[in-house]
Design a protein around this motif. Structure first.
Motif, PDB file in Angstrom:
ATOM      1  N   LEU A  30      87.225  29.418  47.056  1.00 21.74           N
ATOM      2  CA  LEU A  30      86.300  28.346  46.673  1.00 21.74           C
ATOM      3  C   LEU A  30      87.059  27.174  46.054  1.00 21.74           C
ATOM      4  O   LEU A  30      86.881  26.011  46.445  1.00 21.74           O
ATOM      5  N   LEU A  31      87.949  27.473  45.091  1.00 22.82           N
ATOM      6  CA  LEU A  31      88.718  26.418  44.439  1.00 22.82           C
ATOM      7  C   LEU A  31      89.723  25.793  45.408  1.00 22.82           C
ATOM      8  O   LEU A  31      89.950  24.573  45.385  1.00 22.82           O
ATOM      9  N   GLY A  32      90.312  26.624  46.256  1.00 21.32           N
ATOM     10  CA  GLY A  32      91.272  26.116  47.226  1.00 21.32           C
ATOM     11  C   GLY A  32      90.647  25.143  48.198  1.00 21.32           C
ATOM     12  O   GLY A  32      91.232  24.102  48.522  1.00 21.32           O
ATOM     13  N   ALA A  33      89.449  25.460  48.672  1.00 20.08           N
ATOM     14  CA  ALA A  33      88.759  24.564  49.600  1.00 20.08           C
ATOM     15  C   ALA A  33      88.420  23.239  48.920  1.00 20.08           C
ATOM     16  O   ALA A  33      88.544  22.165  49.525  1.00 20.08           O
ATOM     17  N   ALA A  34      87.998  23.310  47.657  1.00 18.43           N
ATOM     18  CA  ALA A  34      87.671  22.085  46.924  1.00 18.43           C
ATOM     19  C   ALA A  34      88.908  21.216  46.738  1.00 18.43           C
ATOM     20  O   ALA A  34      88.870  19.996  46.930  1.00 18.43           O
ATOM     21  N   ALA A  35      90.032  21.827  46.372  1.00 12.66           N
ATOM     22  CA  ALA A  35      91.265  21.068  46.138  1.00 12.66           C
ATOM     23  C   ALA A  35      91.851  20.528  47.427  1.00 12.66           C
ATOM     24  O   ALA A  35      92.495  19.471  47.435  1.00 12.66           O
ATOM     25  N   HIS A  36      91.628  21.219  48.538  1.00 10.73           N
ATOM     26  CA  HIS A  36      92.194  20.793  49.824  1.00 10.73           C
ATOM     27  C   HIS A  36      91.560  19.496  50.315  1.00 10.73           C
ATOM     28  O   HIS A  36      92.247  18.627  50.859  1.00 10.73           O
ATOM     29  N   ARG A  37      90.256  19.359  50.095  1.00  8.57           N
ATOM     30  CA  ARG A  37      89.549  18.206  50.667  1.00  8.57           C
ATOM     31  C   ARG A  37      89.346  17.061  49.674  1.00  8.57           C
ATOM     32  O   ARG A  37      88.912  15.979  50.074  1.00  8.57           O
ATOM     33  N   SER A  38      89.679  17.283  48.374  1.00 10.17           N
ATOM     34  CA  SER A  38      89.296  16.317  47.349  1.00 10.17           C
ATOM     35  C   SER A  38      90.492  15.798  46.564  1.00 10.17           C
ATOM     36  O   SER A  38      91.508  16.477  46.440  1.00 10.17           O
ATOM     37  N   PHE A  39      90.330  14.587  46.022  1.00 12.90           N
ATOM     38  CA  PHE A  39      91.312  14.036  45.097  1.00 12.90           C
ATOM     39  C   PHE A  39      91.042  14.529  43.675  1.00 12.90           C
ATOM     40  O   PHE A  39      91.964  14.647  42.871  1.00 12.90           O
ATOM     41  N   VAL A  40      89.763  14.770  43.366  1.00  8.34           N
ATOM     42  CA  VAL A  40      89.357  15.210  42.030  1.00  8.34           C
ATOM     43  C   VAL A  40      88.407  16.397  42.171  1.00  8.34           C
ATOM     44  O   VAL A  40      87.463  16.347  42.970  1.00  8.34           O
ATOM     45  N   VAL A  41      88.672  17.450  41.398  1.00  9.59           N
ATOM     46  CA  VAL A  41      87.807  18.632  41.358  1.00  9.59           C
ATOM     47  C   VAL A  41      87.323  18.794  39.926  1.00  9.59           C
ATOM     48  O   VAL A  41      88.129  18.811  38.991  1.00  9.59           O
ATOM     49  N   VAL A  42      85.998  18.899  39.740  1.00  9.81           N
ATOM     50  CA  VAL A  42      85.411  19.058  38.413  1.00  9.81           C
ATOM     51  C   VAL A  42      84.762  20.429  38.332  1.00  9.81           C
ATOM     52  O   VAL A  42      83.925  20.788  39.168  1.00  9.81           O
ATOM     53  N   LEU A  43      85.166  21.203  37.322  1.00  9.11           N
ATOM     54  CA  LEU A  43      84.578  22.520  37.053  1.00  9.11           C
ATOM     55  C   LEU A  43      83.983  22.465  35.649  1.00  9.11           C
ATOM     56  O   LEU A  43      84.710  22.492  34.654  1.00  9.11           O
ATOM     57  N   ALA A  44      82.665  22.332  35.569  1.00 11.28           N
ATOM     58  CA  ALA A  44      81.993  22.213  34.282  1.00 11.28           C
ATOM     59  C   ALA A  44      81.079  23.401  34.067  1.00 11.28           C
ATOM     60  O   ALA A  44      80.380  23.842  34.986  1.00 11.28           O
ATOM     61  N   GLY A  45      81.098  23.933  32.856  1.00 11.35           N
ATOM     62  CA  GLY A  45      80.238  25.072  32.546  1.00 11.35           C
ATOM     63  C   GLY A  45      80.406  25.523  31.109  1.00 11.35           C
ATOM     64  O   GLY A  45      81.336  25.101  30.417  1.00 11.35           O
ATOM     65  N   PRO A  46      79.513  26.389  30.639  1.00 13.92           N
ATOM     66  CA  PRO A  46      79.522  26.802  29.240  1.00 13.92           C
ATOM     67  C   PRO A  46      80.812  27.521  28.848  1.00 13.92           C
ATOM     68  O   PRO A  46      81.552  28.035  29.696  1.00 13.92           O
ATOM     69  N   SER A  47      81.054  27.552  27.553  1.00 16.43           N
ATOM     70  CA  SER A  47      82.207  28.281  27.023  1.00 16.43           C
ATOM     71  C   SER A  47      82.073  29.764  27.345  1.00 16.43           C
ATOM     72  O   SER A  47      80.981  30.341  27.273  1.00 16.43           O
ATOM     73  N   GLY A  48      83.201  30.389  27.717  1.00 20.67           N
ATOM     74  CA  GLY A  48      83.212  31.829  27.952  1.00 20.67           C
ATOM     75  C   GLY A  48      82.801  32.259  29.343  1.00 20.67           C
ATOM     76  O   GLY A  48      82.743  33.457  29.632  1.00 20.67           O
ATOM     77  N   ILE A  49      82.515  31.303  30.234  1.00 20.32           N
ATOM     78  CA  ILE A  49      82.051  31.656  31.575  1.00 20.32           C
ATOM     79  C   ILE A  49      83.198  32.051  32.496  1.00 20.32           C
ATOM     80  O   ILE A  49      82.993  32.628  33.561  1.00 20.32           O
ATOM     81  N   GLY A  50      84.450  31.740  32.098  1.00 24.60           N
ATOM     82  CA  GLY A  50      85.605  32.154  32.893  1.00 24.60           C
ATOM     83  C   GLY A  50      86.326  31.041  33.610  1.00 24.60           C
ATOM     84  O   GLY A  50      87.077  31.293  34.555  1.00 24.60           O
ATOM     85  N   LYS A  51      86.150  29.801  33.162  1.00 29.31           N
ATOM     86  CA  LYS A  51      86.792  28.655  33.839  1.00 29.31           C
ATOM     87  C   LYS A  51      88.313  28.756  33.747  1.00 29.31           C
ATOM     88  O   LYS A  51      89.017  28.598  34.745  1.00 29.31           O
ATOM     89  N   THR A  52      88.816  29.002  32.546  1.00 26.09           N
ATOM     90  CA  THR A  52      90.270  29.041  32.344  1.00 26.09           C
ATOM     91  C   THR A  52      90.896  30.195  33.114  1.00 26.09           C
ATOM     92  O   THR A  52      91.943  30.028  33.761  1.00 26.09           O
ATOM     93  N   VAL A  53      90.267  31.363  33.069  1.00 28.90           N
ATOM     94  CA  VAL A  53      90.805  32.529  33.785  1.00 28.90           C
ATOM     95  C   VAL A  53      90.823  32.270  35.284  1.00 28.90           C
ATOM     96  O   VAL A  53      91.808  32.571  35.976  1.00 28.90           O
ATOM     97  N   ALA A  54      89.725  31.707  35.803  1.00 31.44           N
ATOM     98  CA  ALA A  54      89.661  31.436  37.242  1.00 31.44           C
ATOM     99  C   ALA A  54      90.754  30.463  37.672  1.00 31.44           C
ATOM    100  O   ALA A  54      91.425  30.665  38.695  1.00 31.44           O
ATOM    101  N   LEU A  55      90.961  29.400  36.888  1.00 35.53           N
ATOM    102  CA  LEU A  55      91.988  28.417  37.239  1.00 35.53           C
ATOM    103  C   LEU A  55      93.393  28.996  37.086  1.00 35.53           C
ATOM    104  O   LEU A  55      94.285  28.681  37.876  1.00 35.53           O
TER     105      LEU A  55
END
Length: 378
Positions: free
Chosen positions: A40-65
């Motif tokens: 999912l993240l790879g597809a977003a980064a492949h086609r885009s100049f900017v990728v925004v991942l916004a969500g509540p604290s503790g949802i796993g953003k840092t771990v996923a990245l």
């Protein structure tokens, strides 16, 4: 009179680089592989100049990245942002150092050494070096919610504009960042990854139990059981998140986030608390009325809300949530006065096409300190 020696003013101190900011945090426990999220993240980064991942604290953003970054063939530069990075003289040298370290090109750091860090000249010099480089780095800015300075948002937009497809900027934040990059959206060069996509599916939940927590495979739930468990956990998470969106949207003055917490015809009954304070507030009916009261331009408050002791029960598409909410109110520009409330919330919710939303709130006061007039801007 004795003469006083005059000396040129010393230059502003240079902020030292903090090495820990330039690498992802080290996980304390083994991580469950999540190829679905990586894709999912790879597809977003492949086609885009900017990728925004916004969500509540503790949802796993840092771990996923962190996991995704480790799978990339492209060089990945990482910066963990904090509130002190609102000083461009601190933030931009860290960005340059991260890009230099990821690409192995010290000239990326040196190329912008002359101009004032964060100036248009500095950013242009850094961007030109990125464009000239053979690599196409990915720059990840984690915890970007700390950045509130408009100039920094604008300079990052300049960086992405000059670099174009030679750089992918990935921004992770608790709320939607104020980057002025909407121009990229019509061309498909801006990707917004929903935090809901980071939630574990049934297979990932089973892997978490067996691999992450060491549960013997024979004791792990079946696929059907796992799907039921995951569905219930998701519902409970989304039910509580509706109340958190209300509180956070109000505290951050984020009307868009605030509105997502309610159904269009929601009712908000604050009368018991108002009576305790010697005030009169009618039942607010409809999300527009609720928003108008909470964002009254004549009452300027700095607020923080903390939710605790949540209990959730639900059947089908309806739920009841009870919780304690501590709400601190201070007049903007005058923090010598305050009103601190500990309130008990009883909330009815319904499942909508966009998830759970609050349809009725009934609020009672448990205790309070401070001046009730603060609440009405008096």
């Amino acid at each position: 009179m004795a003469q006083i020696a005059m000396h040129p003013r010393s230059p502003e101190p240079v902020h030292r680089l903090v090495a820990a900011k330039l690498r992802p945090p080290r996980p304390l426990t083994p991580l469950v592989p999540r190829p679905r999220v990586h894709a999912l993240l790879g597809a977003a980064a492949h086609r885009s100049f900017v990728v925004v991942l916004a969500g509540p604290s503790g949802i796993g953003k840092t771990v996923a990245l962190t996991q995704w970054a480790a799978t990339q063939a492209r060089p990945v530069a990482w910066v963990t942002v904090d509130a002190r990075d609102n000083d461009p003289r601190r933030l931009w040298p860290h960005l340059a150092a991260a890009l230099a370290g990821a690409t192995g090109d010290p000239d990326l750091e040196r190329s912008a050494a002359g101009p004032e860090p964060g100036s248009a000249e500095y950013v242009a010099a850094l961007a030109n070096r990125v464009v000239a480089h053979h690599a196409r780095p990915i720059l990840i800015l984690d915890e970007y919610e700390h950045i509130v300075e408009r100039d920094i948002h604008d300079r990052l937009e300049l960086l992405t504009r000059v670099c174009a497809d030679r750089l992918t900027l990935v921004v992770a934040a608790r709320n939607r960042p104020a980057l002025p990059v909407e121009r990229l959206e019509p061309a498909g060069r801006l990707a917004r990854v929903s935090w809901t996509e980071l939630r574990f599916d049934a297979d990932e939940a089973r892997d978490l139990l067996t691999t992450g927590y060491g549960l013997p495979t024979a004791l792990a739930p079946t696929a059907i059981d796992t799907e039921t468990i995951v569905r219930e956990l998701r519902d409970r998470e989304e039910i509580l998140d509706a109340l958190l969106r209300f509180a956070l949207g109000f505290d951050l003055k984020d009307r868009e986030l605030f509105r997502t917490a309610f159904t269009p015809d929601a009712e908000f009954d604050f009368r018991p608390v108002a009576a305790e304070l010697g005030l009169e507030v009618p039942v607010m009916v409809g999300v527009a009325a609720i928003e108008a009261v909470h964002f009254n331009p004549d009452v300027r408050l700095d607020t923080t809300h903390a939710v605790s002791n949540a209990r959730i029960g639900f059947i089908g598409d309806r739920a009841r949530l009870t919780a304690l909410v501590e709400a601190q109110h201070l007049p903007t520009g005058d923090h010598t006065r305050h009103l601190l409330l500990k309130n008990r919330y009883a909330v009815d919710l319904v499942r909508t096409g966009a998830g759970w939303a609050m349809s009725r709130l009934y609020v009672e006061n448990v205790w309070r300190t401070g001046d009730p007039k603060v609440l009405i801007g008096a």
